[in-house]
Design an enzyme around this catalytic site. Structure first.
Site, PDB file in Angstrom:
ATOM      1  N   TYR A 115       3.491   9.847 -11.467  1.00 56.03           N
ATOM      2  CA  TYR A 115       2.490   9.284 -10.559  1.00 56.03           C
ATOM      3  C   TYR A 115       1.765   8.100 -11.553  1.00 56.03           C
ATOM      4  O   TYR A 115       1.657   7.111 -11.081  1.00 56.03           O
ATOM      5  CB  TYR A 115       1.606  10.223  -9.678  1.00 56.03           C
ATOM      6  CG  TYR A 115       0.987   9.516  -8.791  1.00 56.03           C
ATOM      7  CD1 TYR A 115       1.124   8.690  -7.773  1.00 56.03           C
ATOM      8  CD2 TYR A 115      -0.695   9.438  -9.022  1.00 56.03           C
ATOM      9  CE1 TYR A 115       0.404   7.808  -6.735  1.00 56.03           C
ATOM     10  CE2 TYR A 115      -1.503   8.631  -8.308  1.00 56.03           C
ATOM     11  CZ  TYR A 115      -0.774   8.187  -7.399  1.00 56.03           C
ATOM     12  OH  TYR A 115      -1.817   7.152  -6.312  1.00 56.03           O
TER      13      TYR A 115
ATOM     14  N   ASN B  75       0.786  -1.077   0.140  1.00 54.80           N
ATOM     15  CA  ASN B  75      -0.014  -0.074   0.197  1.00 54.80           C
ATOM     16  C   ASN B  75       0.879   1.286   0.088  1.00 54.80           C
ATOM     17  O   ASN B  75       0.351   2.408  -0.508  1.00 54.80           O
ATOM     18  CB  ASN B  75      -0.845  -0.071   1.264  1.00 54.80           C
ATOM     19  CG  ASN B  75      -1.605   1.297   1.567  1.00 54.80           C
ATOM     20  OD1 ASN B  75      -2.590   1.795   1.045  1.00 54.80           O
ATOM     21  ND2 ASN B  75      -0.879   2.222   2.496  1.00 54.80           N
TER      22      ASN B  75
ATOM     23  N   VAL C  94      -9.750   9.317  -2.640  1.00 60.61           N
ATOM     24  CA  VAL C  94      -9.930   8.997  -1.170  1.00 60.61           C
ATOM     25  C   VAL C  94      -9.434   9.916  -0.347  1.00 60.61           C
ATOM     26  O   VAL C  94      -8.364  10.389  -0.281  1.00 60.61           O
ATOM     27  CB  VAL C  94      -9.107   7.740  -0.733  1.00 60.61           C
ATOM     28  CG1 VAL C  94      -9.459   7.089   0.423  1.00 60.61           C
ATOM     29  CG2 VAL C  94      -9.545   6.655  -1.842  1.00 60.61           C
TER      30      VAL C  94
ATOM     31  N   LYS D 133       1.597   3.923 -11.276  1.00 59.99           N
ATOM     32  CA  LYS D 133       0.411   3.171 -10.899  1.00 59.99           C
ATOM     33  C   LYS D 133       0.161   2.214 -12.191  1.00 59.99           C
ATOM     34  O   LYS D 133      -0.659   1.262 -11.986  1.00 59.99           O
ATOM     35  CB  LYS D 133      -0.795   4.195 -10.537  1.00 59.99           C
ATOM     36  CG  LYS D 133      -0.575   4.600  -9.103  1.00 59.99           C
ATOM     37  CD  LYS D 133      -0.433   3.507  -8.116  1.00 59.99           C
ATOM     38  CE  LYS D 133      -0.140   4.179  -6.612  1.00 59.99           C
ATOM     39  NZ  LYS D 133      -0.082   3.259  -5.652  1.00 59.99           N
TER      40      LYS D 133
END
Ligand code: NDP
Ligand code: 8X3
Length: 265
Positions: free
Chosen positions: A156, A90, A189, A160
């Site tokens: 980024y 994570n 989130v 991913k």
């Protein structure tokens, strides 16, 4: 709903000092799994471990671990006093929304070292023992940015995309074993993620104004869902948005008109 118990199993969670990783650790502990909670901010992890042990009567082992340090990763995992049943990769971050032409190479290296190389170091250190026992489950936290790019998302987003490619490759390389690999790819989130990205609390807060973002527990729910499926079920990937989000760049904020990127009709 059918659920396979995770009681007494051990989950190794990277980046458990805040946000999604912390929520995953709490939900696993709530379901009576033991947790190894790792991250750089050890004081937070130590306090959190005490809280989990008191609340849920499980073992919670806090370990200071910077996933970008391959030697430290190997040493920490070699010294673990227990086998790992679930690896939750994570730990991750985004730094700035600079365009590539203005980008900071230091930021790029940090994102690649953490989100891609860090995930690989931890996986490489833990996976052999899973293969040996022919059991285990790896859950990688991807992102909608692993499927789409957006202005300023560049590096980024590339990291991913790599996470999703690594998960898919792992599933292929592990064919013939009982080990499962899932990717959870969230949209927006509200965690410390945007504070870290902008280094500006107010700017981070503004990002979540006018709609209801996901909270860390929404994503922890999906991790737990995967982890509690019967052994023959492997959820390859879940993409999870807030209700008000339709893609990385399309978020409906209250009062806003929904228009085509090509302008009004
Ligand atoms: P947070 O910033 O709240 O948490 C990030 C966690 O990663 C922290 O616990 C931090 O711990 C840890 N971390 C960062 N760098 C390192 C490192 N070098 N070594 C070890 N741990 C590290 O953000 P989130 O909870 O939102 O992020 C978790 C994951 O979810 C990330 O991979 C992120 O990319 C992904 N994600 C987040 C989304 C969002 O909108 N929030 C959406 C999609 C995906 P410490 O600083 O103590 O080391
Ligand atoms: C975080 C979500 O859209 O900011 O992974 O890239 S996004």
């Amino acid at each position: 709903m059918r659920e396979e118990s995770i009681q007494g199993k051990t989950a190794f969670i990277t980046g458990a000092s805040s946000g999604i990783g912390k929520a995953v650790a709490e939900q696993f502990a709530m379901h009576k799994a033991n947790v190894v909670i790792t991250g750089r901010r050890i004081e937070r992890l130590e306090a959190f471990a005490k809280e989990l042990e008191q609340k849920y009567k499980v073992k919670a082992l806090p370990i200071q671990l910077d996933v970008t340090n391959s030697v430290e990763v190997q040493q920490v995992i070699e010294k673990l006093p227990m086998q790992v049943d679930f690896l939750i990769n994570n730990a991750g971050l985004a730094l700035s929304t600079d365009k590539i032409q203005d980008g900071s190479i230091k930021n790029w290296e940090m994102m690649i070292d953490t989100n891609v190389k860090g995930l690989l170091y931890v996986t490489r250190a833990i996976l052999p023992s899973m293969v040996k026992r022919n059991q285990g489950y790896i859950i990688n936290i991807g992102s909608i940015a692993g499927h789409e790019t957006y202005v300023g998302g560049n590096i980024y987003s590339a990291t991913k995309h790599a996470v999703i490619a690594i998960s898919n490759s792992l599933r292929q390389d592990l064919l013939g074993t009982m080990i499962r690999v899932s990717t959870i790819s969230p949209g927006a989130v509200e965690t410390e993620f945007s504070h870290v990205r902008f280094n500006d609390k107010e700017k981070a807060k503004q990002l979540y104004k006018g709609f209801q973002p996901l909270v860390a527990d929404d994503i922890a729910d999906t991790v737990l869902y995967c982890a509690t499926r019967p052994a023959h079920v492997n959820v390859a990937e879940m993409i999870v948005f807030p209700q008000a989000q339709a893609s990385a760049r399309d978020i409906y904020r209250e009062g806003q008109e929904v228009v085509s990127p090509f302008g009004k009709k």
